[in-house]
Design an enzyme around this catalytic site. Structure first.
Site, mmCIF file in Angstrom:
data_model
loop_
_atom_site.group_PDB
_atom_site.id
_atom_site.type_symbol
_atom_site.label_atom_id
_atom_site.label_comp_id
_atom_site.label_asym_id
_atom_site.label_seq_id
_atom_site.Cartn_x
_atom_site.Cartn_y
_atom_site.Cartn_z
ATOM 1 N N ASP A 45 -1.228 -4.365 25.354
ATOM 2 C CA ASP A 45 -1.936 -4.851 24.166
ATOM 3 C C ASP A 45 -3.324 -5.348 24.540
ATOM 4 O O ASP A 45 -3.786 -6.376 24.050
ATOM 5 C CB ASP A 45 -1.134 -5.947 23.468
ATOM 6 C CG ASP A 45 -1.614 -6.215 22.035
ATOM 7 O OD1 ASP A 45 -2.234 -5.305 21.433
ATOM 8 O OD2 ASP A 45 -1.376 -7.322 21.528
ATOM 9 N N LYS B 98 -7.038 -5.738 24.278
ATOM 10 C CA LYS B 98 -8.035 -5.691 23.212
ATOM 11 C C LYS B 98 -8.938 -6.895 23.433
ATOM 12 O O LYS B 98 -8.579 -7.809 24.192
ATOM 13 C CB LYS B 98 -7.374 -5.715 21.838
ATOM 14 C CG LYS B 98 -6.452 -6.892 21.589
ATOM 15 C CD LYS B 98 -5.723 -6.739 20.269
ATOM 16 C CE LYS B 98 -4.693 -7.858 20.100
ATOM 17 N NZ LYS B 98 -3.919 -7.676 18.876
ATOM 18 N N ASN C 198 -7.693 -10.452 23.662
ATOM 19 C CA ASN C 198 -6.822 -10.808 24.776
ATOM 20 C C ASN C 198 -7.538 -10.815 26.125
ATOM 21 O O ASN C 198 -6.903 -10.851 27.173
ATOM 22 C CB ASN C 198 -5.615 -9.875 24.829
ATOM 23 C CG ASN C 198 -4.684 -10.097 23.661
ATOM 24 O OD1 ASN C 198 -4.674 -11.163 23.056
ATOM 25 N ND2 ASN C 198 -3.904 -9.082 23.329
#
Length: 117
Positions: A7, A9, A12
């Site tokens: 995840d 992105k 993050n």
């Protein structure tokens, strides 16, 4: 280290006070062994690798590298390489790898993106 984030992105990716990159939110991460493939589709669609969207077994390192390439593109140009409000169209352009590099991009950046995405 045998961990896939799945995840990656901009939300993050953080910088500490020395500008070291720190990854957060490992809620969708998984541990894997060298040579192992995974098959769970997860993460944010605009950053997801094509093989993850199609439900194929995928190399964990390659899907994180793809997402890092999308983050790099967004950092350099201010928008995503793959974006469409229609999910089926978004998935199609990601599967086909259809994106445009702005004309002001350097040759080195263009080459790097073509190798990552």
């Amino acid at each position: 280290m045998g961990v896939v984030h799945r995840d990656l992105k901009p939300e993050n990716v953080l910088l500490d006070y020395k500008f070291n990159v720190k990854l957060i939110d490992f809620g969708l991460s998984n541990i894997f062994a060298k040579g192992e493939t995974l098959s769970t589709a997860c993460g944010s669609p605009c950053y997801a690798a094509p093989e993850m969207l199609t439900g194929q077994p995928y190399d964990p390192l390659k899907v994180d590298l793809w997402s890092a390439g999308v983050v790099l593109y967004a950092m350099c140009f201010g928008y995503l390489p793959f974006d469409n409000p229609d999910s089926s169209e978004l998935y199609r352009i990601i599967r086909e790898g259809v994106y445009e590099v702005p004309s002001h991009a350097s040759e080195a950046l263009t080459d790097l993106l073509s190798k990552i995405l």
